[in-house]
Design a protein around this motif. Sequence first.
Motif, PDB file in Angstrom:
ATOM      1  N   MET A   1       0.841  -1.197   0.000  1.00  0.00           N
ATOM      2  CA  MET A   1       0.000   0.000   0.000  1.00  0.00           C
ATOM      3  C   MET A   1       0.878   1.249   0.000  1.00  0.00           C
ATOM      4  N   ASP A   2       0.451   2.268  -0.728  1.00  0.00           N
ATOM      5  CA  ASP A   2       1.213   3.511  -0.787  1.00  0.00           C
ATOM      6  C   ASP A   2       1.295   4.163   0.587  1.00  0.00           C
ATOM      7  N   SER A   3       2.375   4.918   0.792  1.00  0.00           N
ATOM      8  CA  SER A   3       2.551   5.613   2.058  1.00  0.00           C
ATOM      9  C   SER A   3       1.524   6.735   2.188  1.00  0.00           C
ATOM     10  N   PRO A   4       0.887   6.883   3.349  1.00  0.00           N
ATOM     11  CA  PRO A   4      -0.109   7.950   3.524  1.00  0.00           C
ATOM     12  C   PRO A   4       0.541   9.325   3.421  1.00  0.00           C
ATOM     13  N   LYS A   5      -0.177  10.266   2.821  1.00  0.00           N
ATOM     14  CA  LYS A   5       0.347  11.619   2.610  1.00  0.00           C
ATOM     15  C   LYS A   5      -0.029  12.578   3.734  1.00  0.00           C
ATOM     16  N   THR A   6      -1.051  12.237   4.509  1.00  0.00           N
ATOM     17  CA  THR A   6      -1.496  13.104   5.602  1.00  0.00           C
ATOM     18  C   THR A   6      -1.755  12.263   6.843  1.00  0.00           C
ATOM     19  N   ILE A   7      -1.776  12.934   7.995  1.00  0.00           N
ATOM     20  CA  ILE A   7      -2.076  12.237   9.244  1.00  0.00           C
ATOM     21  C   ILE A   7      -3.497  11.699   9.218  1.00  0.00           C
ATOM     22  N   ASP A   8      -4.421  12.466   8.656  1.00  0.00           N
ATOM     23  CA  ASP A   8      -5.810  12.006   8.565  1.00  0.00           C
ATOM     24  C   ASP A   8      -5.898  10.711   7.769  1.00  0.00           C
ATOM     25  N   GLU A   9      -5.167  10.641   6.666  1.00  0.00           N
ATOM     26  CA  GLU A   9      -5.180   9.434   5.846  1.00  0.00           C
ATOM     27  C   GLU A   9      -4.603   8.252   6.626  1.00  0.00           C
ATOM     28  N   LEU A  10      -3.540   8.496   7.362  1.00  0.00           N
ATOM     29  CA  LEU A  10      -2.942   7.440   8.179  1.00  0.00           C
ATOM     30  C   LEU A  10      -3.921   6.944   9.230  1.00  0.00           C
ATOM     31  N   MET A  11      -4.614   7.871   9.900  1.00  0.00           N
ATOM     32  CA  MET A  11      -5.520   7.479  10.967  1.00  0.00           C
ATOM     33  C   MET A  11      -6.755   6.759  10.443  1.00  0.00           C
ATOM     34  N   VAL A  12      -7.200   7.095   9.252  1.00  0.00           N
ATOM     35  CA  VAL A  12      -8.320   6.362   8.660  1.00  0.00           C
ATOM     36  C   VAL A  12      -7.921   4.895   8.471  1.00  0.00           C
ATOM     37  N   ARG A  13      -6.724   4.679   7.967  1.00  0.00           N
ATOM     38  CA  ARG A  13      -6.238   3.304   7.794  1.00  0.00           C
ATOM     39  C   ARG A  13      -6.091   2.602   9.145  1.00  0.00           C
ATOM     40  N   ALA A  14      -5.501   3.317  10.114  1.00  0.00           N
ATOM     41  CA  ALA A  14      -5.274   2.716  11.431  1.00  0.00           C
ATOM     42  C   ALA A  14      -6.590   2.351  12.098  1.00  0.00           C
ATOM     43  N   GLU A  15      -7.551   3.263  12.039  1.00  0.00           N
ATOM     44  CA  GLU A  15      -8.838   3.022  12.699  1.00  0.00           C
ATOM     45  C   GLU A  15      -9.628   1.912  12.015  1.00  0.00           C
ATOM     46  N   SER A  16      -9.318   1.650  10.744  1.00  0.00           N
ATOM     47  CA  SER A  16     -10.008   0.551  10.046  1.00  0.00           C
ATOM     48  C   SER A  16      -9.568  -0.808  10.580  1.00  0.00           C
ATOM     49  N   MET A  17      -8.443  -0.848  11.296  1.00  0.00           N
ATOM     50  CA  MET A  17      -7.985  -2.101  11.906  1.00  0.00           C
ATOM     51  C   MET A  17      -8.637  -2.361  13.249  1.00  0.00           C
ATOM     52  N   SER A  18      -9.132  -1.321  13.892  1.00  0.00           N
ATOM     53  CA  SER A  18      -9.652  -1.437  15.249  1.00  0.00           C
ATOM     54  C   SER A  18     -10.762  -2.480  15.331  1.00  0.00           C
ATOM     55  N   GLY A  19     -10.606  -3.416  16.242  1.00  0.00           N
ATOM     56  CA  GLY A  19     -11.601  -4.469  16.431  1.00  0.00           C
ATOM     57  C   GLY A  19     -11.406  -5.669  15.538  1.00  0.00           C
ATOM     58  N   ARG A  20     -10.552  -5.573  14.552  1.00  0.00           N
ATOM     59  CA  ARG A  20     -10.307  -6.702  13.652  1.00  0.00           C
ATOM     60  C   ARG A  20      -9.267  -7.649  14.253  1.00  0.00           C
ATOM     61  N   SER A  21      -9.371  -8.907  13.897  1.00  0.00           N
ATOM     62  CA  SER A  21      -8.363  -9.877  14.312  1.00  0.00           C
ATOM     63  C   SER A  21      -7.184  -9.803  13.349  1.00  0.00           C
ATOM     64  N   ILE A  22      -6.037 -10.297  13.805  1.00  0.00           N
ATOM     65  CA  ILE A  22      -4.862 -10.353  12.941  1.00  0.00           C
ATOM     66  C   ILE A  22      -5.151 -11.240  11.728  1.00  0.00           C
ATOM     67  N   GLY A  23      -5.924 -12.282  11.945  1.00  0.00           N
ATOM     68  CA  GLY A  23      -6.288 -13.160  10.838  1.00  0.00           C
ATOM     69  C   GLY A  23      -7.100 -12.441   9.775  1.00  0.00           C
ATOM     70  N   GLU A  24      -8.025 -11.597  10.207  1.00  0.00           N
ATOM     71  CA  GLU A  24      -8.846 -10.849   9.250  1.00  0.00           C
ATOM     72  C   GLU A  24      -7.996  -9.871   8.436  1.00  0.00           C
ATOM     73  N   ILE A  25      -7.093  -9.190   9.116  1.00  0.00           N
ATOM     74  CA  ILE A  25      -6.239  -8.229   8.417  1.00  0.00           C
ATOM     75  C   ILE A  25      -5.305  -8.952   7.438  1.00  0.00           C
ATOM     76  N   ALA A  26      -4.747 -10.067   7.876  1.00  0.00           N
ATOM     77  CA  ALA A  26      -3.865 -10.849   7.007  1.00  0.00           C
ATOM     78  C   ALA A  26      -4.618 -11.365   5.780  1.00  0.00           C
ATOM     79  N   GLN A  27      -5.882 -11.743   5.985  1.00  0.00           N
ATOM     80  CA  GLN A  27      -6.694 -12.219   4.864  1.00  0.00           C
ATOM     81  C   GLN A  27      -6.927 -11.110   3.843  1.00  0.00           C
ATOM     82  N   LEU A  28      -7.180  -9.906   4.335  1.00  0.00           N
ATOM     83  CA  LEU A  28      -7.354  -8.764   3.430  1.00  0.00           C
ATOM     84  C   LEU A  28      -6.104  -8.528   2.590  1.00  0.00           C
ATOM     85  N   MET A  29      -4.960  -8.796   3.190  1.00  0.00           N
ATOM     86  CA  MET A  29      -3.688  -8.559   2.507  1.00  0.00           C
ATOM     87  C   MET A  29      -3.163  -9.794   1.791  1.00  0.00           C
TER      88      MET A  29
END
Length: 226
Positions: A1-29
Amino acid sequence: MDSPKTIDELMVRAESMSGRSIGEIAQLMQIEVPASLTRKKGWQGQMIEKFLGADSGNLSQPDFSLLDIELKTLPIDYNGKVLESTYVCVLNLYNNLDDETFGCWQLSAVYRKLQHVLWVPVARTAGQSVTEFRVATPFLWRPSEAEMHLLKMDWENAIELVSLGKIDQLNARDGEVLQVRPKAANSKVLTRTTNRQGQLIETLPRGFYLRPQFTQQILAQNLKLS
């Protein structure tokens, strides 16, 4: 994934992980999850770095170079207790000894990496599979003046011992919030330094680590834990 250009963009990505399992995130990737992290301690952090678009690799600069933000995963249990110390960076025992910047806090890797940190707490329990580990709420942190003072004092004490050739006195028990510990895959991995007589010797590599008590305070302050 491309590097985020703004803090807001970074936090949107980070907050999308909240509550997810490592397995779910790994599956997405489309990444395979190891059965254990015992021999792959860096896997979880590397996967999260990739998901968020960290671009610095193993360089001494912060993980998100455009934003000057460092990424740190924080293993916790399901009650919010920090489970282990947090690796910050390597302690250079030899290459910087003749560098005029050696001993300058503001130019150190510790200072640069801890100026602004994105913490990603990951909850787990004993015996739980890696796929079931669950990401808690990520948050941004800047050290207060008091916290920065403690970090600086501990860093300076360690650097002073290195500069005086007193590598044998570096002890994990020292440091109120920042400690020095061996950082190597095994005891055969050695690096060069100088002893008190200025002679070159070989020793185990060392790294700076944040104490669990310190990161526990950071977690409690930012997630309002009781």
